[in-house]
Design an enzyme around this catalytic site. Sequence first.
Site, PDB file in Angstrom:
ATOM      1  N   THR A 208     -24.803   8.909  16.079  1.00 58.92           N
ATOM      2  CA  THR A 208     -23.979  10.074  15.736  1.00 58.92           C
ATOM      3  C   THR A 208     -23.471  10.312  17.287  1.00 58.92           C
ATOM      4  O   THR A 208     -24.478  10.477  18.324  1.00 58.92           O
ATOM      5  CB  THR A 208     -24.361  11.017  14.867  1.00 58.92           C
ATOM      6  OG1 THR A 208     -23.475  11.990  14.767  1.00 58.92           O
ATOM      7  CG2 THR A 208     -25.469  11.856  15.524  1.00 58.92           C
ATOM      8  N   GLU A 209     -22.119  10.192  17.230  1.00 59.13           N
ATOM      9  CA  GLU A 209     -21.690  10.377  18.718  1.00 59.13           C
ATOM     10  C   GLU A 209     -21.787  11.735  19.644  1.00 59.13           C
ATOM     11  O   GLU A 209     -21.856  11.520  20.673  1.00 59.13           O
ATOM     12  CB  GLU A 209     -20.082  10.010  18.772  1.00 59.13           C
ATOM     13  CG  GLU A 209     -19.361  11.139  18.149  1.00 59.13           C
ATOM     14  CD  GLU A 209     -18.195  10.629  17.232  1.00 59.13           C
ATOM     15  OE1 GLU A 209     -18.555   9.575  16.539  1.00 59.13           O
ATOM     16  OE2 GLU A 209     -17.158  11.090  17.140  1.00 59.13           O
TER      17      GLU A 209
END
Lengths: 223, 254
Positions: A48-49
Amino acid sequence: MTDRLDRDGLARRVAADIPDGAYVNLGIGAPTLVADHLPLGSEVILHTENGMLGMGPAPAPGHVDPDLINAGKLAVTELPGAAYFHHADSFGMMRGGHLDLCILGAFQVSQTGDLANWSTGTPDAIPAVGGAMDLAIGAKDVYVMTDLLTRGGESKLVETCTYPLTGVGCVTRVYTDRAVFDVTPDGFAVRELFCTTTLDELRQLTGLTLTMVDEATTDEESR
Amino acid sequence: MIDKTAADIRDAVAYITHGATVMIGGFGRAGQPVELIDALIDVGASELTIISNNAGGGDLGLARLIAEGRVRKVVCSFPRQTDSWHFDRAYREGRLELELVPQGNLAERIRAAGAGIGAFYSPTAVGTPLAEGKEHREIDGRTYLLEHPLRADVALIGGLRADRWGNVVYRRTARNFGPIMATAARTTVVQVDEIVPLGTLDPEAIVTPGIFVDRVVAVGNRRWLRDGRFVGGVDLQGEPLVDSAATDTVGGHR
């Protein structure tokens, strides 16, 4: 019999193509559903960025941790083996080509693999891009997961995107509710038809010259 | 002796002046230094340029700073949220300027400023409207855009624990922009739950070394922790649950 897959059916179909051990980023919206359908026992590591590898499913209500969220700002959990890192490292993982796959939503995909998914270009809209442009050009493979048609019945697969671009020539495959398409040097090639959909129907719906994927060459191209 | 501890949170931000450029850490609510922002509102600085991933949600923190009319310009990647009504109104009324930057370029521009890099070439946004006006360059057959560092007068960051030398550790995805923003501002202020005695933080686990930090201020435990352990019982905004789900909290097992 229906002519298309529902959201969960499509998510299950996408999940089945993700190899064990892959590092994968799931975009906001429909792609998030893919996480619920990963094959049991396979170790697919979700990125997840906002700064985490090893993201797990949503927590039970009393267990929500405001310090543990995904890119869509929803509560998630941490799997054994998870790691946290800052934003520059997180986007270095994308830009540096370390992620195997990212799965994004789309407004339009062109037959050369251009992606438009961040803005419809409406004059009064407030622009917001987030990590879409970095994701589009970063991962080794970029899959799009979307309905083939807009609510208004227009094809999201197009000759040339009319919406503002997110990335150029970046999409490698498109999973839609009616068929799976590979982006090839000759345009879209249909890889798989869902339900009762036929190639001729797809040609009608998209207005594009479509071919079937030549199975003999697919496997080396797609990896 | 080095002691970066600020006893009063207002002292930690009192020197932030009219027209300053301020980096604010956080991704959504996670890691947003809400107490420092409240103090910034109290000391009265305005005409601020804010560098942050989002432009505030709900009515607290960065959203409140915008609602109070203190912000002239926002540099961010994702201002539009379901609850970004304060930003939306100010933007539509033309009361603030927006510079939209793809998230990875935002992070790398901040990192570059902290690392003394003059500028760099990034492949992100090539061929998109956000490439307009930027220098394009082909390197080994791929096109890149010239991106310049982003620096600030002050960075306001939310960590978990710090010591008096300014060493900081973060918690989970609340880390996000903190470590890079800490390097890119002339003055870096970190709010933490707790300031611990020097030597308490594991040197192998320190994420932001004190060299990047000027002031630390303790604001007390976040509601979902007790003695540093996760106990839950809150919603995503950190507000206590009021329905029956509140009884189903974590037994402090982490």
